[in-house]
Scaffold this active site. Structure first.
Site, PDB file in Angstrom:
ATOM      1  N   THR A  72      62.207 -65.129  69.612  1.00  0.00           N
ATOM      2  CA  THR A  72      61.686 -64.419  70.794  1.00  0.00           C
ATOM      3  C   THR A  72      60.569 -65.224  71.449  1.00  0.00           C
ATOM      4  OG1 THR A  72      62.248 -62.300  69.782  1.00  0.00           O
ATOM      5  CG2 THR A  72      60.616 -62.248  71.554  1.00  0.00           C
ATOM      6  N   ASN A 147      74.993 -63.253  69.981  1.00  0.00           N
ATOM      7  CA  ASN A 147      74.685 -62.623  68.704  1.00  0.00           C
ATOM      8  C   ASN A 147      75.645 -61.493  68.337  1.00  0.00           C
ATOM      9  OD1 ASN A 147      72.940 -62.002  71.074  1.00  0.00           O
ATOM     10  ND2 ASN A 147      72.497 -60.142  69.915  1.00  0.00           N
ATOM     11  N   GLN A 175      71.626 -68.122  67.424  1.00  0.00           N
ATOM     12  CA  GLN A 175      72.801 -67.764  66.615  1.00  0.00           C
ATOM     13  C   GLN A 175      73.765 -68.936  66.431  1.00  0.00           C
ATOM     14  OE1 GLN A 175      73.182 -65.111  64.883  1.00  0.00           O
ATOM     15  NE2 GLN A 175      71.741 -63.661  65.784  1.00  0.00           N
ATOM     16  N   SER A 195      65.671 -69.865  65.477  1.00  0.00           N
ATOM     17  CA  SER A 195      64.879 -68.898  64.706  1.00  0.00           C
ATOM     18  C   SER A 195      65.168 -69.087  63.220  1.00  0.00           C
ATOM     19  CB  SER A 195      65.268 -67.483  65.139  1.00  0.00           C
ATOM     20  OG  SER A 195      64.706 -66.535  64.265  1.00  0.00           O
ATOM     21  N   HIS A 197      64.926 -67.021  60.586  1.00  0.00           N
ATOM     22  CA  HIS A 197      65.572 -65.994  59.754  1.00  0.00           C
ATOM     23  C   HIS A 197      67.048 -65.798  60.031  1.00  0.00           C
ATOM     24  CE1 HIS A 197      65.524 -62.196  62.364  1.00  0.00           C
ATOM     25  NE2 HIS A 197      64.850 -63.052  63.110  1.00  0.00           N
ATOM     26  N   THR A 233      46.723 -71.547  64.247  1.00  0.00           N
ATOM     27  CA  THR A 233      46.934 -72.220  62.957  1.00  0.00           C
ATOM     28  C   THR A 233      48.388 -72.077  62.524  1.00  0.00           C
ATOM     29  OG1 THR A 233      44.656 -71.754  62.370  1.00  0.00           O
ATOM     30  CG2 THR A 233      46.146 -72.282  60.546  1.00  0.00           C
ATOM     31  N   CYS A 322      69.459 -51.829  68.171  1.00  0.00           N
ATOM     32  CA  CYS A 322      69.207 -50.391  68.264  1.00  0.00           C
ATOM     33  C   CYS A 322      67.744 -50.113  67.958  1.00  0.00           C
ATOM     34  CB  CYS A 322      70.120 -49.616  67.336  1.00  0.00           C
ATOM     35  SG  CYS A 322      70.008 -50.172  65.645  1.00  0.00           S
TER      36      CYS A 322
END
Ligand SMILES: Cc1ncc(COP(=O)(O)O)c(C=O)c1O
Length: 387
Positions: A72, A147, A175, A195, A197, A233, A322
């Site tokens: 994001t 995604n 993705q 990203s 994760h 940092t 959602c």
């Protein structure tokens, strides 16, 4: 309870090797990467090694990588770092909300946005992008892989159009990273977001590729971290994790290790379509990342199926974010002109590195049972069948 996780487009588990690489940076190597003493040098070196690994994954120079707090932030930095009052931006109707809601904010800054549509397979037409360009177009932002459907956009063609018109091109590759080969030079993009994760690194870390010479206004002001492009940092353990995950992803792509994942995904589709009537794949016929399938089950409420399967130990998703708790049909599927009822009846299966064939068989059994049971309870479906 035996639990199977097929929601890897929402987030992935941190790989053991990634966790192992990160661990010393919480305690033994705790220095601030900006400190000039031993402790700082140690973590600075780790951050720079991670930068090299991410750059290798994307085919760019280490200096072109800016670490962020996630996809994001990378998307926001690309858009708000570049666009100024009076500019025009071209995006698409199927972007993730990180891009879509950023673009929605642009008119309040005196900018205009054109959203190019997609076809029934979920593909943007590069010619539509070309036609949308104006003399004041400053940025094209179109995602690499969706995604919800996994559909891969024709980013190389869009990159050429952007280059010919001398317009910046940003692609949200959150993705796509780790699932398909990415070479920023081949894509022809100036900015690209990833990203952690979504690729087996921790949540809360990401990166933006910023092509050398691209002038970005920072969003955060403070110290001169990240070459003054992103103050604050560095989150050293997470950055180390992202670097390790990038290394693992690159090696897996080089060894062709993602074909079994694509085979498992294809098996899920074949079995569901063969065993359950009134089903189909959203995005069928388009190139897709190997881990994702989005399937509709007519007559079913996707949320009800997600809950029923969760109770039996299978985690999947409707695909649509959602976070608002709203049961609105997916904007991606609606943009593909999937009828609202069918969009609500669609769910996403997304595999990860940890997924196995046994898990696929377990999931298939549960899905067949749950769909059968929910359809028995559905008056509209049964009426439609009797017609
Ligand atoms: C395509 C896409 N872009 C951006 C994001 C946002 O990334 P993050 O969760 O790291 O902020 C996501 C997360 O779902 C995504 O799928």
């Amino acid at each position: 309870m035996h639990r199977v996780y097929f929601d890897n487009n929402a987030t992935t588990p941190v790989l053991p090797e990634v966790l192992h690489a990160m661990q010393p940076y919480f305690s033994d190597h705790f220095g601030n990467a900006s400190s000039i003493h031993h402790h700082g040098q140690e973590t600075r070196a780790a951050v720079e090694r991670a930068r090299d690994s991410v750059a290798t994954l994307l085919g760019c120079k280490a200096a072109e990588i800016v670490f962020t707090s996630g996809g994001t932030e990378a998307d926001n930095l690309a858009i708000f770092g570049l666009v100024r009052e009076g500019d025009h931006v071209v995006s698409s109707t199927i972007e993730h909300h990180a891009v879509l809601n950023s673009c929605k904010h642009l008119p309040s800054m005196g900018c205009e946005v054109t959203y190019v549509p997609v076809d029934a397979r979920g593909l943007v037409d590069p010619d539509a992008v070309r036609r949308a360009l104006r003399p004041n177009t400053r940025l094209i932002t179109i995602m690499m892989a969706n995604n919800e459907t996994g559909v891969l956009q024709p980013v190389e063609e869009i990159g050429k159009i952007a280059d010919e018109a001398d317009i910046c091109f940003h692609t949200d590759a959150v993705q796509a990273a780790g699932k398909v080969d990415i070479d920023v030079k081949q894509v022809g993009c100036d900015l690209l977001s990833i990203s952690g994760h979504k690729m087996h690194a921790p949540q809360g870390v990401g990166a933006l590729y910023v092509r050398k010479g691209t002038r970005l206004q920072p969003m955060l002001y403070g110290g001169s971290h990240e070459r003054s492009r992103r103050a604050g940092t560095e989150n050293v353990p997470a950055i180390v994790g992202l670097g390790k995950a990038a290394e693992i992803a690159k090696a897996a792509l080089n060894r062709g290790e993602l074909s079994p994942m694509a085979e498992m995904r294809d098996h899920i589709e074949q079995q569901i379509l063969a065993q359950i009537e009134a089903t189909g794949v959203n995005g069928q016929g388009a190139p897709r990342v190997p881990n994702t399938t989005n399937i509709y089950f007519d007559g079913i409420e996707g949320e009800a199926l997600v809950i029923a399967l969760d109770l039996k130990g299978l985690a999947i998703s409707t695909g649509a974010a959602c976070s608002s708790g709203a049961l609105e049909p997916s904007h991606v599927l609606l943009a593909m002109r999937v009828p609202a009822e069918r969009a609500r009846a669609s769910i996403r299966f997304s595999l990860g590195k940890q997924s196995t064939e046994d898990e696929v068989e377990f999931a298939l059994g549960l899905v067949c049972q749950a769909v059968g049971r929910l359809r028995e309870l559905s008056p509209t479906y049964n009426a439609a069948i009797r017609e």
